[in-house]
Structure formats: structure tokens, C-alpha cells
Design an enzyme around this catalytic site. Structure first.
Site, PDB file in Angstrom:
ATOM      1  N   LYS A   1     -33.263 -19.913   8.567  1.00 50.39           N
ATOM      2  CA  LYS A   1     -32.120 -20.615   7.952  1.00 50.39           C
ATOM      3  C   LYS A   1     -32.174 -20.548   6.433  1.00 50.39           C
ATOM      4  CE  LYS A   1     -32.301 -24.134  11.611  1.00 50.39           C
ATOM      5  NZ  LYS A   1     -32.562 -25.562  11.854  1.00 50.39           N
TER       6      LYS A   1
ATOM      7  N   ARG B   1     -55.339 -10.208  17.644  1.00 49.49           N
ATOM      8  CA  ARG B   1     -56.688 -10.681  17.357  1.00 49.49           C
ATOM      9  C   ARG B   1     -56.746 -11.819  16.346  1.00 49.49           C
ATOM     10  NH1 ARG B   1     -57.052  -5.901  19.274  1.00 49.49           N
ATOM     11  NH2 ARG B   1     -55.292  -5.519  17.909  1.00 49.49           N
ATOM     12  N   THR B   2     -56.116 -11.611  15.200  1.00 49.21           N
ATOM     13  CA  THR B   2     -56.349 -12.543  14.096  1.00 49.21           C
ATOM     14  C   THR B   2     -55.879 -13.952  14.446  1.00 49.21           C
ATOM     15  OG1 THR B   2     -56.136 -10.714  12.552  1.00 49.21           O
ATOM     16  CG2 THR B   2     -55.978 -12.923  11.629  1.00 49.21           C
TER      17      THR B   2
ATOM     18  N   ARG C   1     -50.001 -15.453   8.020  1.00 55.33           N
ATOM     19  CA  ARG C   1     -49.819 -14.000   7.837  1.00 55.33           C
ATOM     20  C   ARG C   1     -48.364 -13.720   7.488  1.00 55.33           C
ATOM     21  NH1 ARG C   1     -51.812  -9.375  11.969  1.00 55.33           N
ATOM     22  NH2 ARG C   1     -53.715  -9.842  10.824  1.00 55.33           N
TER      23      ARG C   1
ATOM     24  N   HIS D   1     -56.806  -8.950   3.318  1.00 52.84           N
ATOM     25  CA  HIS D   1     -57.068  -9.549   4.631  1.00 52.84           C
ATOM     26  C   HIS D   1     -58.492 -10.106   4.573  1.00 52.84           C
ATOM     27  CE1 HIS D   1     -56.815 -10.381   8.807  1.00 52.84           C
ATOM     28  NE2 HIS D   1     -56.397  -9.224   9.278  1.00 52.84           N
TER      29      HIS D   1
HETATM   30  C1  NCD Z   1     -55.353  -5.347  11.010  1.00 53.65           C
HETATM   31  C2  NCD Z   1     -54.239  -5.952  10.198  1.00 53.65           C
HETATM   32  O1  NCD Z   1     -53.409  -6.691  10.733  1.00 53.65           O
HETATM   33  O2  NCD Z   1     -54.230  -5.674   9.012  1.00 53.65           O
HETATM   34  N1  NCD Z   1     -55.488  -5.886  12.290  1.00 53.65           N
HETATM   35  C3  NCD Z   1     -56.131  -7.061  12.464  1.00 53.65           C
HETATM   36  O3  NCD Z   1     -56.002  -7.998  11.703  1.00 53.65           O
HETATM   37  N2  NCD Z   1     -56.960  -7.153  13.504  1.00 53.65           N
HETATM   38  C4  NCD Z   1     -55.319  -3.868  11.006  1.00 53.65           C
HETATM   39  C5  NCD Z   1     -54.125  -3.163  11.515  1.00 53.65           C
HETATM   40  O4  NCD Z   1     -53.113  -3.772  11.873  1.00 53.65           O
HETATM   41  O5  NCD Z   1     -54.190  -1.939  11.565  1.00 53.65           O
END
Ligand code: NCD
Length: 305
Positions: free
Chosen positions: A83, A53-54, A104, A132
Site C-alpha cells: 500500500k 534456508r536463511t 531480507r 549477507h
Molecule cells: C544466498 C543468498 O540468498 O544470498 N542463499 C542463502 O542465503 N542461503 C545465496 C544465493 O541465493 O545464491
């Protein structure tokens, strides 16, 4: 330069500003339209940790703003990180190419470390069990749209509250709003970090902690659900102790208010019975649309558009 690294960096007015801006972008998202606001601008998405999703949400947001995207979904394995390149040097490079970066990483604090090498704005798309910020904002946006307010609600947060960066972000933002109550439901070993609980109480919020979801279902205006975060456990045996500890079922939903809503950042592992999906109170799939609009707002703000 402006980055979006920590939920705590946003003021109440800035949160309201992003919610307003996201509301304006909803029509574009729902109509699957493309604006020309970010024409010529490039977003780089750098993901060192899995995502569905993100990453797609940030990328869709940039494309709907009229911009472009360069992306690496597996930085740890296929970039020069493999590397031995430092986060600082990677940031120096990528910020030569892109105008804004969403990143991320599995280690809390690493997105902030990366940002010190970047000459363009960096958005934290999740750093370990830390924060997040964009997910917390899209969760607030979902609740504002679905419940009409962000004040005076009882939030029941359930699951791996220790390791879920999403509920941490939600708590940070919600502390700006008035009259909310917090009910934290988790196994003893996966409780909400004490500093979050203490900080909310010190700010005058009512906070209750329990292991029993069923007994508090009836109190929720918002049920903020989250999976047990397998990748944060020291061993598979440790994780197995908690896998399946809470499963949202139609029987549990029957105990909740008629106008309660369920949000969850997903992925679903085993913690929501698919039979709940058709309940009109289940908003966890609808959230994805709100997420694109919110990330359009975040990117537009970071780009100064
Ligand atoms: C979340 C995350 O990555 O922290 N998911 C997300 O961003 N949609 C929650 C999760 O992984 O449980």
C-alpha cells in the site's frame, strides 16, 4: 542500539566471540533441544525476497533459544509495503511487536534504512547484491569446524562474484585472519568488485583472478561456490549467457586436494552435479546445521543474552 547490518562492522574479537558462542550451541542444534535463554522474547522475520534456508534458520535458532517467532515471508506482496508504507514506518510498527528483527530485501542498503525506524536490534538477512553478514559468519564457522583453522588457507571463490553478497561477506571477515590466499574465478563480466580486490591487496593478501576453474582446483583448501544470481541481471538474455558456465563435477573434484572442502550457501540451480553430494568433501548440506548454531549466537548477542 546494536544491529547486525554490515559484515564490516564486526571486529576480529567479535567474530571470534560469535564463533565460540556458536560452538557452544552446536550440541543444542544436533540434539534438537530447546533452551530457555530467550524465553518470552519474539523474533520477527521480514522477507521481501525469496528464502528457504536463511528464514527457517533464523526462526529455528530463535525457537531453539526458547523464544517465539512472527513471520512474513512475502512482505513485498502481502504487507502494507504493497500500500506504499515506508520501510521506516514498517520498522516503527514491527519493533513495537518484536524484540529482534531479521530482514531480507532485494535492494542493497534497505535493511540499514529500515533499521533507522526500529527500536529493537535488526539483523541483515541479505540486502540485494550488498551483504549477507549471517551467511558469511556461518561459512566461517563451517570452515573453522571442518578445517580446524581460519588462518593460512587458500580460498577459491567461484561463480557470480559480482552479485553474490555471500562471497562479499566472506572476504570482509577473512581480512581479519592471517595468511589466507584468495583465488577468484568468474567470467570477466561477473568479477569480484574491484574495491574488494583492492582492499584485500592493500591489506597484504595475495589475490589471483582467473576464468578457469579447472586450472586452480588443486590450490583450494576451501572452494566457496555460488550460483549465477539470476535476479540481479538486467535481462533474461544477459543471464542466459552465464547460466551453466561453471558446474562442479566429480571430474573437477578429482583434481582437488583430499582435504579440501566445498561450501555453498545454496540454492543449487545447475551449478553442482548431484554426483558430488556423496563426496565427503562436500559440506554444502552440512552447513545448514552450523547456520542454526551461528544464528543462535547472533540472536543471543543482539538480545543481550
Ligand atoms: C544466498 C543468498 O540468498 O544470498 N542463499 C542463502 O542465503 N542461503 C545465496 C544465493 O541465493 O545464491
Amino acid at each position: 542500539m546494536r544491529h547486525r547490518l554490515h559484515s564490516k562492522d564486526l571486529s576480529y574479537d567479535e567474530i571470534l566471540g560469535l564463533l565460540d558462542r556458536a560452538t557452544g550451541f552446536l550440541k543444542t542444534v544436533r540434539g534438537r533441544e530447546r533452551l530457555n535463554l530467550a524465553e518470552g522474547k519474539i523474533l520477527a522475520t521480514l522477507f521481501y525476497e525469496p528464502s528457504t534456508r536463511t528464514r527457517f534458520s533464523f526462526e529455528t535458532a530463535m525457537l531453539r533459544l526458547g523464544g517465539h517467532v512472527i513471520s512474513n515471508a512475502d512482505m513485498g506482496a502481502t504487507s502494507s509495503a504493497k500500500k506504499g508504507e515506508s520501510l521506516f514506518d514498517t520498522a516503527k510498527m514491527v519493533s513495537t511487536f518484536a524484540d529482534v528483527i531479521a530482514m531480507r530485501h532485494p535492494v542493497a542498503g534497505s535493511v540499514a534504512e529500515f533499521s533507522t525506524g526500529s527500536s529493537v536490534p535488526v539483523a541483515n538477512a541479505g540486502d540485494g547484491a550488498g551483504d549477507h553478514p549471517s551467511q558469511g559468519l556461518l561459512d566461517l564457522f563451517t570452515v573453522q569446524q571442518e578445517k580446524g583453522t581460519l588462518d593460512g588457507l587458500t580460498w577459491v571463490m567461484v561463480g557470480d562474484l559480482k552479485n553474490s553478497r555471500v562471497v562479499h561477506s566472506q572476504c570482509t571477515y577473512l581480512a581479519h585472519f592471517k595468511g589466507n590466499k584468495f583465488v577468484f574465478v568468474s567470467p570477466e563480466a561477473l568479477k569480484m568488485p574491484a574495491e574488494i580486490v583492492e582492499s584485500l591487496r592493500a591489506q597484504g593478501f595475495e589475490v589471483k583472478e582467473t576464468e578457469d576453474l579447472e586450472s586452480v582446483m588443486g590450490e583450494a583448501d576451501v572452494l566457496s561456490d555460488t550460483r549465477i544470481q539470476e535476479e540481479r541481471f538486467a535481462s533474461p538474455e544477459e543471464f542466459k549467457k552465464y547460466f551453466g558456465v561453471y558446474v562442479l563435477t566429480p571430474a573437477l573434484m578429482a583434481k582437488a586436494k583430499k582435504d579440501m572442502i566445498v561450501i555453498d550457501p545454496l540454492p543449487r540451480v545447475n551449478h553442482i552435479d548431484p554426483a558430488v553430494d556423496n563426496d565427503p568433501r562436500a559440506k554444502y548440506f552440512a552447513q545448514a546445521e552450523y547456520g542454526v548454531a551461528m544464528r543462535m549466537a547472533i540472536l543471543a548477542e543482539l538480545l543481550g543474552l
